[in-house]
Design an enzyme around this catalytic site. Structure first.
Site, PDB file in Angstrom:
ATOM      1  N   HIS A   1       0.828  -1.216   0.000  1.00 26.71           N
ATOM      2  CA  HIS A   1       0.000   0.000   0.000  1.00 26.71           C
ATOM      3  C   HIS A   1       0.859   1.262   0.000  1.00 26.71           C
ATOM      4  O   HIS A   1       0.565   2.218  -0.722  1.00 26.71           O
ATOM      5  CB  HIS A   1      -0.949   0.007   1.197  1.00 26.71           C
ATOM      6  CG  HIS A   1      -1.921  -1.129   1.202  1.00 26.71           C
ATOM      7  ND1 HIS A   1      -2.752  -1.392   2.269  1.00 26.71           N
ATOM      8  CD2 HIS A   1      -2.197  -2.072   0.257  1.00 26.71           C
ATOM      9  CE1 HIS A   1      -3.497  -2.459   1.985  1.00 26.71           C
ATOM     10  NE2 HIS A   1      -3.172  -2.884   0.774  1.00 26.71           N
TER      11      HIS A   1
ATOM     12  N   HIS B   1      -9.074  -2.094  -5.491  1.00 23.98           N
ATOM     13  CA  HIS B   1      -8.004  -2.411  -4.538  1.00 23.98           C
ATOM     14  C   HIS B   1      -6.977  -3.343  -5.175  1.00 23.98           C
ATOM     15  O   HIS B   1      -5.781  -3.258  -4.854  1.00 23.98           O
ATOM     16  CB  HIS B   1      -8.544  -3.040  -3.260  1.00 23.98           C
ATOM     17  CG  HIS B   1      -7.466  -3.231  -2.233  1.00 23.98           C
ATOM     18  ND1 HIS B   1      -6.986  -2.192  -1.466  1.00 23.98           N
ATOM     19  CD2 HIS B   1      -6.729  -4.310  -1.908  1.00 23.98           C
ATOM     20  CE1 HIS B   1      -6.005  -2.632  -0.697  1.00 23.98           C
ATOM     21  NE2 HIS B   1      -5.839  -3.925  -0.946  1.00 23.98           N
TER      22      HIS B   1
ATOM     23  N   ASP C   1      -3.041  -2.683  -5.235  1.00 23.00           N
ATOM     24  CA  ASP C   1      -2.028  -3.657  -4.839  1.00 23.00           C
ATOM     25  C   ASP C   1      -1.023  -3.902  -5.960  1.00 23.00           C
ATOM     26  O   ASP C   1       0.185  -3.982  -5.720  1.00 23.00           O
ATOM     27  CB  ASP C   1      -2.698  -4.991  -4.476  1.00 23.00           C
ATOM     28  CG  ASP C   1      -3.138  -5.064  -3.028  1.00 23.00           C
ATOM     29  OD1 ASP C   1      -2.786  -4.164  -2.236  1.00 23.00           O
ATOM     30  OD2 ASP C   1      -3.836  -6.040  -2.677  1.00 23.00           O
TER      31      ASP C   1
ATOM     32  N   HIS D   1      -0.221 -11.042  -5.226  1.00 20.02           N
ATOM     33  CA  HIS D   1       1.152 -10.628  -4.920  1.00 20.02           C
ATOM     34  C   HIS D   1       2.184 -11.580  -5.540  1.00 20.02           C
ATOM     35  O   HIS D   1       3.184 -11.135  -6.094  1.00 20.02           O
ATOM     36  CB  HIS D   1       1.358 -10.561  -3.408  1.00 20.02           C
ATOM     37  CG  HIS D   1       0.379  -9.681  -2.703  1.00 20.02           C
ATOM     38  ND1 HIS D   1       0.268  -8.326  -2.977  1.00 20.02           N
ATOM     39  CD2 HIS D   1      -0.540  -9.940  -1.744  1.00 20.02           C
ATOM     40  CE1 HIS D   1      -0.679  -7.808  -2.209  1.00 20.02           C
ATOM     41  NE2 HIS D   1      -1.184  -8.759  -1.455  1.00 20.02           N
TER      42      HIS D   1
END
Length: 307
Positions: free
Chosen positions: A78, A241, A245, A268
């Site tokens: 973030h 979001h 990310d 991720h």
């Protein structure tokens, strides 16, 4: 010349780690040209610096964790997203624990901190990684398939599609595209919060995770509804979001990208795998600068607008 950027002054924040629940202090400091973004664990007997590189990412379960010299910092995405969105190249981040504070669960608090400190140009050209050939990574087959891709583009745009079979998510947009050159990162992306489901939260807490999570720093849903009193900040906050990310995950490469990123059900781990795949093919990218701002992609010469 399109210049590198850092902060004008020092700024600080205090919060708790999403997973550890520990109190943590951040001090964001200006840094010289070509320094990059570096975390410094100042709580250790001997402070350890962790520079942002694709290889510094050592764990991608639930968040992006970077490590060096036996030290780690969790949940960097973030803050890194805010740096990418505002075009900050050089920053020294002192941190007193092993996890970046979650604050409100989005990048908006970090944007506010960075903009409040002031963003200033430096006497050196900003170096971009320009993608010249498509690069893609894929995992799974059929209904389990997910992928992420970088393609040539004169600028930086991201498109993301999620695929959640959940009543609340199904009522929102599951695909979004964002172009950084629009200058609207702070307004359109930064406020999108991380999200989870009550069953997942209960399971994670039983495993010693999500100890700092709650309705003040995440969207939480049961089987039928959003539990947060204020509802959603955007109609398509969930997929936004994921864009947030991805911007943070990709910015650990150490330089801003000139590329079109697209992904389906990525996270991720796959985002970092994509960076490593790009770096493994030197013919697929080049490092460029812009001596004349007019040759830079539209919107890149200006500091991103505030709210």
């Amino acid at each position: 010349m399109l210049s590198q950027r850092t902060l004008k002054s020092i700024t600080r924040a205090v919060g708790v780690g999403l997973h550890s629940g520990q109190r943590v202090e951040l001090t964001l400091r200006p840094a010289p040209v070509d320094h990059g973004i570096v975390f410094r664990r100042v709580d250790l007997p001997e402070p350890v610096e962790i520079a942002m590189t694709a290889e510094s990412v050592t764990d991608t379960r639930l968040a992006s964790t970077v490590s060096a010299g036996g030290a780690k910092v969790q949940t960097v995405e973030h803050l890194m997203s805010a740096c990418a969105g505002l075009g900050i190249d050089n920053l020294l981040i002192d941190i007193t624990a092993d996890e970046v504070p979650i604050l409100d669960g989005s990048a908006s608090s970090f944007v506010f901190l960075l903009q409040s400190a002031g963003i200033v140009p430096q006497a050196a050209a900003r170096r971009f990684i320009r993608v010249t050939k498509p690069v893609e990574v894929r995992e799974g087959e059929g209904a389990d398939a997910k992928w992420a891709r970088l393609e040539p583009y004169h600028g930086y745009k991201l498109s993301f599609e999620i695929d959640f079979d959940h009543r609340v998510v199904n009522l929102t947009g599951q695909r979004v595209e964002f172009d950084l050159g629009s200058g609207s990162y702070s307004r359109d992306i930064a406020r999108a919060r991380t999200f989870g489901f009550t069953k997942e939260v209960e399971y994670m807490r039983s495993k010693g995770l999500a100890l700092g999570g709650g309705l003040d720093n995440a969207i939480v849903m049961d089987d039928t509804k959003v539990l947060n009193a204020g509802g959603l900040r955007y109609d398509d906050e969930f997929v936004k979001h994921k864009i947030l990310d991805a911007m943070g995950d990709l910015y650990v490469i150490g330089r801003p990208l000139l590329a079109a990123y697209s992904a389906f059900r990525s996270g991720h781990a796959l985002n970092n795998k994509l960076l490593r795949e790009l770096l493994a093919h030197p013919e697929a990218y080049e490092v460029v600068t812009f001596d004349d701002e007019k040759r830079a992609p539209a919107g890149f010469a200006e500091v991103a607008r505030a709210w």
